[in-house]
Design an enzyme around this catalytic site. Structure first.
Site, PDB file in Angstrom:
ATOM      1  NE  ARG A 112      22.103 -16.077  31.660  1.00 41.12           N
ATOM      2  CZ  ARG A 112      21.746 -14.861  31.331  1.00 41.12           C
ATOM      3  NH1 ARG A 112      21.383 -14.575  30.077  1.00 41.12           N
ATOM      4  NH2 ARG A 112      21.715 -13.894  32.219  1.00 41.12           N
ATOM      5  CE1 TYR A 163      28.588 -19.215  33.689  1.00 43.20           C
ATOM      6  CE2 TYR A 163      26.731 -18.825  32.216  1.00 43.20           C
ATOM      7  CZ  TYR A 163      27.335 -18.683  33.454  1.00 43.20           C
ATOM      8  OH  TYR A 163      26.674 -18.038  34.450  1.00 43.20           O
ATOM      9  CE  LYS A 214      18.171 -18.129  34.786  1.00 46.88           C
ATOM     10  NZ  LYS A 214      19.383 -17.650  35.238  1.00 46.88           N
ATOM     11  CG  HIS A 262      15.300 -14.649  36.103  1.00 47.20           C
ATOM     12  ND1 HIS A 262      16.116 -13.619  35.684  1.00 47.20           N
ATOM     13  CD2 HIS A 262      16.114 -15.542  36.712  1.00 47.20           C
ATOM     14  CE1 HIS A 262      17.374 -13.887  36.031  1.00 47.20           C
ATOM     15  NE2 HIS A 262      17.400 -15.041  36.653  1.00 47.20           N
ATOM     16  CB  SER A 304      21.638 -12.283  35.491  1.00 42.94           C
ATOM     17  OG  SER A 304      20.723 -13.035  34.725  1.00 42.94           O
ATOM     18  CB  CYS A 320      20.028  -7.769  40.283  1.00 42.89           C
ATOM     19  SG  CYS A 320      20.746  -6.943  38.859  1.00 42.89           S
ATOM     20  CG  ASP A 325      17.980 -18.296  38.708  1.00 45.87           C
ATOM     21  OD1 ASP A 325      18.265 -17.095  38.788  1.00 45.87           O
ATOM     22  OD2 ASP A 325      18.126 -18.951  37.647  1.00 45.87           O
ATOM     23  NE  ARG A 357      26.573 -17.190  37.762  1.00 45.90           N
ATOM     24  CZ  ARG A 357      25.419 -16.586  38.017  1.00 45.90           C
ATOM     25  NH1 ARG A 357      24.536 -17.153  38.805  1.00 45.90           N
ATOM     26  NH2 ARG A 357      25.140 -15.407  37.505  1.00 45.90           N
TER      27      ARG A 357
HETATM   28  P1  GTP Z   1      21.754 -14.850  39.135  1.00 41.78           P
HETATM   29  O1  GTP Z   1      22.187 -16.128  39.725  1.00 41.78           O
HETATM   30  O2  GTP Z   1      22.668 -14.352  38.067  1.00 41.78           O
HETATM   31  O3  GTP Z   1      20.344 -14.880  38.629  1.00 41.78           O
HETATM   32  O4  GTP Z   1      21.923 -13.707  40.266  1.00 41.78           O
HETATM   33  P2  GTP Z   1      21.141 -13.319  41.605  1.00 41.78           P
HETATM   34  O5  GTP Z   1      20.021 -12.405  41.261  1.00 41.78           O
HETATM   35  O6  GTP Z   1      20.805 -14.525  42.387  1.00 41.78           O
HETATM   36  O7  GTP Z   1      22.208 -12.422  42.392  1.00 41.78           O
HETATM   37  P3  GTP Z   1      23.044 -12.707  43.734  1.00 41.78           P
HETATM   38  O8  GTP Z   1      22.171 -12.810  44.950  1.00 41.78           O
HETATM   39  O9  GTP Z   1      23.951 -13.836  43.476  1.00 41.78           O
HETATM   40  O10 GTP Z   1      23.883 -11.363  43.858  1.00 41.78           O
HETATM   41  C1  GTP Z   1      24.739 -10.907  42.854  1.00 41.78           C
HETATM   42  C2  GTP Z   1      25.710  -9.893  43.382  1.00 41.78           C
HETATM   43  O11 GTP Z   1      25.019  -8.801  43.976  1.00 41.78           O
HETATM   44  C3  GTP Z   1      26.633 -10.470  44.462  1.00 41.78           C
HETATM   45  O12 GTP Z   1      27.928  -9.968  44.247  1.00 41.78           O
HETATM   46  C4  GTP Z   1      26.063  -9.920  45.745  1.00 41.78           C
HETATM   47  O13 GTP Z   1      27.046  -9.751  46.720  1.00 41.78           O
HETATM   48  C5  GTP Z   1      25.458  -8.581  45.308  1.00 41.78           C
HETATM   49  N1  GTP Z   1      24.269  -8.236  46.135  1.00 41.78           N
HETATM   50  C6  GTP Z   1      23.244  -9.060  46.470  1.00 41.78           C
HETATM   51  N2  GTP Z   1      22.342  -8.437  47.267  1.00 41.78           N
HETATM   52  C7  GTP Z   1      22.792  -7.182  47.441  1.00 41.78           C
HETATM   53  C8  GTP Z   1      22.300  -6.036  48.168  1.00 41.78           C
HETATM   54  O14 GTP Z   1      21.250  -6.059  48.816  1.00 41.78           O
HETATM   55  N3  GTP Z   1      23.051  -4.903  48.110  1.00 41.78           N
HETATM   56  C9  GTP Z   1      24.215  -4.841  47.389  1.00 41.78           C
HETATM   57  N4  GTP Z   1      24.883  -3.685  47.385  1.00 41.78           N
HETATM   58  N5  GTP Z   1      24.721  -5.897  46.709  1.00 41.78           N
HETATM   59  C10 GTP Z   1      24.024  -7.053  46.727  1.00 41.78           C
HETATM   60  C1  SPV Z   2      21.597 -15.862  35.442  1.00 40.08           C
HETATM   61  O1  SPV Z   2      22.437 -15.406  34.664  1.00 40.08           O
HETATM   62  O2  SPV Z   2      20.476 -15.320  35.627  1.00 40.08           O
HETATM   63  C2  SPV Z   2      21.896 -17.073  36.223  1.00 40.08           C
HETATM   64  C3  SPV Z   2      23.090 -17.815  35.898  1.00 40.08           C
HETATM   65  O3  SPV Z   2      21.125 -17.457  37.077  1.00 40.08           O
HETATM   66  S1  SPV Z   2      22.901 -18.778  34.486  1.00 40.08           S
HETATM   67  O4  SPV Z   2      22.430 -20.095  34.904  1.00 40.08           O
HETATM   68  O5  SPV Z   2      24.213 -18.885  33.887  1.00 40.08           O
HETATM   69  O6  SPV Z   2      21.960 -18.202  33.576  1.00 40.08           O
HETATM   70 MN    MN Z   3      19.341 -16.115  37.202  1.00 37.58          MN
END
Ligand code: GTP
Ligand code: SPV
Ligand code: MN
Length: 591
Positions: free
Chosen positions: A69, A198, A207, A227, A249, A251, A278, A376
């Site tokens: 983004r 993207y 979003k 979110h 994002s 995290c 999400d 993704r």
């Molecule tokens: P968006 O889709 O961008 O909103 O992200 P999200 O908040 O859904 O994050 P996601 O669960 O996809 O995790 C993002 C990254 O953080 C990945 O590389 C995971 O492997 C890593 N991750 C997730 N949970 C943990 C955790 O509890 N500990 C650690 N160290 N890394 C984590």
């Molecule tokens: C984020 O960035 O928080 C996502 C991926 O969940 S996107 O849909 O690209 O915003």
């Molecule tokens: Mn997100």
């Protein structure tokens, strides 16, 4: 064509601006999907993956300057700047339409414009919102087909109701970052996105509608667009406690939403149900409690770091019917990414379309990546083994706890509980996190990201805090609010907490607190667990790690409070008085 007069008129106007060769109304059928895939295979927009190993899966690469983004090109266009507030980029609506209009102009010559009627939330539910996206990208149509309920049923619903819809115009134009704009016109219920291909910039139901337009509508109509993931934790008795959690994002929302209980906790017989990963739309129901629905129908998840150990549920889900974006393409037409399942492949074509093998370095002498860090997958939520059976319930699920959290190498402890709803709003409002690859720009720097909504709040953030405070007063027993940090590091930069499935140990404490089953330690920042109240059975980490994870440094928190004061100054008169009093109270407790 449709019987909905307004919709016809708007599609015609947009076609006059963009001049597509052809207009195709999407019905959402399987036949349509297959026809579009065929076209995309032919043009190279999509690559067909091994149908033996990954049935129904396809592969896509975005342009290389278009992999996340672009927050600096994302605007809220309201009549008055005050409406967008201090945290958003702002343009007057006429200026936004004019600037983007110049880029849209005749940009679809030689292309097809697809009309995608879609519903965020179950079709026909009183809490759902309908949008119509016009796009010249087959990739967008195929992604929207996974991420939303779309097609004929939605158009029928819109015609039947004759109601309003969010007008979403997307065009790739020339995919030039200097001619890219993501514009929101909340006062016109309109979104214009041009120059990107993207996900978060172009899947306009996500979003753009569900958060930016959604939060604006939520304030006007008395609900919250957040979110947040939504998950249910089921005990052997069958009782399910639902939790919503806001992390910025990349995290950990997707991972937490479908965690598997770790070995040591298996004896307790928990089951996790995934409601959403999400976005949460939350409203106060007739019982005076907060209820949440996930308006989406699929997951657009981060690939790197995902493997069978960290997230077996998602690994099972993405074996079929998935679109992979910007990952490594292997010779056998399967995929891989950094932190994926072993073995590391001997070679492949990377996200940039370059030949890749382990150990290669790029022109900056940096390791050449197989997958982009923000690569993704797009997958139907019904593929996830832990999916809830309440997805179509228009009331959604009752929320017992709200969790905020971010990536903070220092300062924030593993978990703490806010003293009250108002204090919880303060904790959310002052959240901060290290930047990740999900947004264009410098990684790692800590920035304030209130409620993980900094890039997504469609109106003045000061009014947004006020809205949260007001809803808290209307609820009978509002959810308890917590903060977590899975990302605290030791001196050597190693994570102190193992994360992923082990996070259930923290959720267990949170649930016990909601039920009033355990005491807590009152500290200046909130209530922390007594050391023995987090069940560590089967998890061997040094006791001193646990001490570090729960440590509160008054000196560091004093610095934090000063930085919060600076942040609050940017809001001027827009900041609700209660936020100032919470800060003062924190400073007093730290003295
Ligand atoms: P968006 O889709 O961008 O909103 O992200 P999200 O908040 O859904 O994050 P996601 O669960 O996809 O995790 C993002 C990254 O953080 C990945 O590389 C995971 O492997 C890593 N991750 C997730 N949970 C943990 C955790 O509890 N500990 C650690 N160290 N890394 C984590
Ligand atoms: C984020 O960035 O928080 C996502 C991926 O969940 S996107 O849909 O690209 O915003
Ligand atoms: Mn997100």
């Amino acid at each position: 064509m449709t019987k909905h007069k307004e919709l016809n008129k708007w599609v015609k106007e947009c076609a006059e601006l963009c001049k597509p060769d052809k207009i195709v109304w999407c019905d959402g059928s399987l036949e349509e999907k297959e026809r579009l895939e065929k076209l995309a295979f032919k043009s190279g927009e999509l690559i067909k993956l091994s149908q033996q190993k990954l049935p129904g899966c396809t592969y896509h690469r975005t342009a290389q300057n278009d992999v996340a983004r672009t927050e600096h090109l994302t605007y809220i266009c309201t009549k008055h700047k005050q409406g967008a507030g201090p945290t958003n980029n702002w343009l007057p609506p006429e200026e936004g339409y004019r600037r983007a209009g110049e880029i849209f102009k005749e940009s679809m010559k030689g292309r097809t414009m697809y009309v995608i009627p879609y519903s965020m939330g179950p079709v026909g539910s009183p809490f759902s919102k309908i949008g119509v996206e016009l796009t010249d990208s087959i990739y967008v149509v195929l992604n929207m087909r996974i991420m939303t309920r779309m097609g004929k049923a939605v158009l029928d619903q819109l015609e039947k109701s004759g109601g309003d819809f969010t007008r979403c115009l997307h065009g790739k134009a020339d995919l030039d970052v200097d001619r890219r704009l993501i514009l929101h016109f909340p006062e016109d219920n309109t979104i214009w996105s041009v120059g990107s291909g993207y996900g978060g910039n172009v899947l306009l139901g996500k979003k753009c509608l569900s958060l930016r337009i959604g939060s604006y509508l939520g304030r006007a109509e008395g609900w919250l667009a957040e979110h947040m993931l939504i998950m249910g934790v089921e005990e052997p008795s069958g009782a399910i406690t639902y939790i919503a959690a806001a992390f910025p994002s990349a995290c950990g929302k997707t991972n937490l939403a479908m965690l598997l209980p770790p070995e040591g906790l298996k004896r307790k017989g928990y089951r996790i149900w995934t409601v959403g990963d999400d976005i949460a739309w939350m409203r106060i129901d007739t019982d005076g409690k907060l209820w949440a629905v996930n308006p989406e129908y699929g997951l657009f998840g981060v690939a790197p770091g995902t493997n069978t150990k960290t997230n077996p549920n998602i690994m099972a889900a993405i074996k079929k019917g998935t679109i992979y974006t910007n990952v490594l393409l292997k010779k056998d037409k399967t995929v891989w990414w950094e932190g994926g399942d072993p073995p590391v492949p001997a070679s492949g074509t990377n996200w940039q379309g370059k030949q890749w093998k382990p150990g290669l370095v790029d022109e900056n002498r940096q390791p050449m990546l197989a997958a982009h860090p923000n690569a993704r997958f797009t997958v139907p939520i019904q593929n996830v083994p832990s999916v809830t059976n309440r997805l179509e319930h228009h009331h959604g699920v009752p929320i017992a706890a709200i969790i905020f959290g971010g990536r903070r190498a220092r300062l924030a402890p593993l978990v703490y509980e806010a003293f009250s709803w108002q204090h919880g709003v303060f904790v959310g409002a002052t959240m901060a996190s290290e930047r990740t690859a999900a947004q264009f720009g410098a990684q790692g720097e800590v920035r304030r990201d209130p409620m993980a909504m900094l890039p997504f709040c469609g109106y003045n953030m000061g009014d947004y805090f006020r809205h949260w405070l007001a809803l808290g007063k209307k609820m009978v027993a509002p959810p308890k609010i917590f903060n977590v940090n899975w990302f605290r590091k030791d001196k050597d930069g190693k994570f102190l907490w193992p994360g992923f499935g082990e996070n259930l140990r923290v959720l267990e404490w949170i649930i016990s607190r909601c039920k009033g089953e355990v005491d807590a330690v009152r500290t200046p920042i909130g209530c922390l667990p007594h050391e023995n109240d987090i069940d560590m059975t089967g998890l061997r980490i040094p006791r001193e790690n646990m001490n570090k994870l729960l440590a509160i440094s008054k000196a560091d928190w004093k610095e934090e409070a000063a930085s919060i004061a600076e942040f609050f100054k940017t809001f001027g008169k827009d900041l609700p008085r209660e936020m100032g009093s919470e800060l003062a109270a924190l400073q007093k407790r730290l003295r």
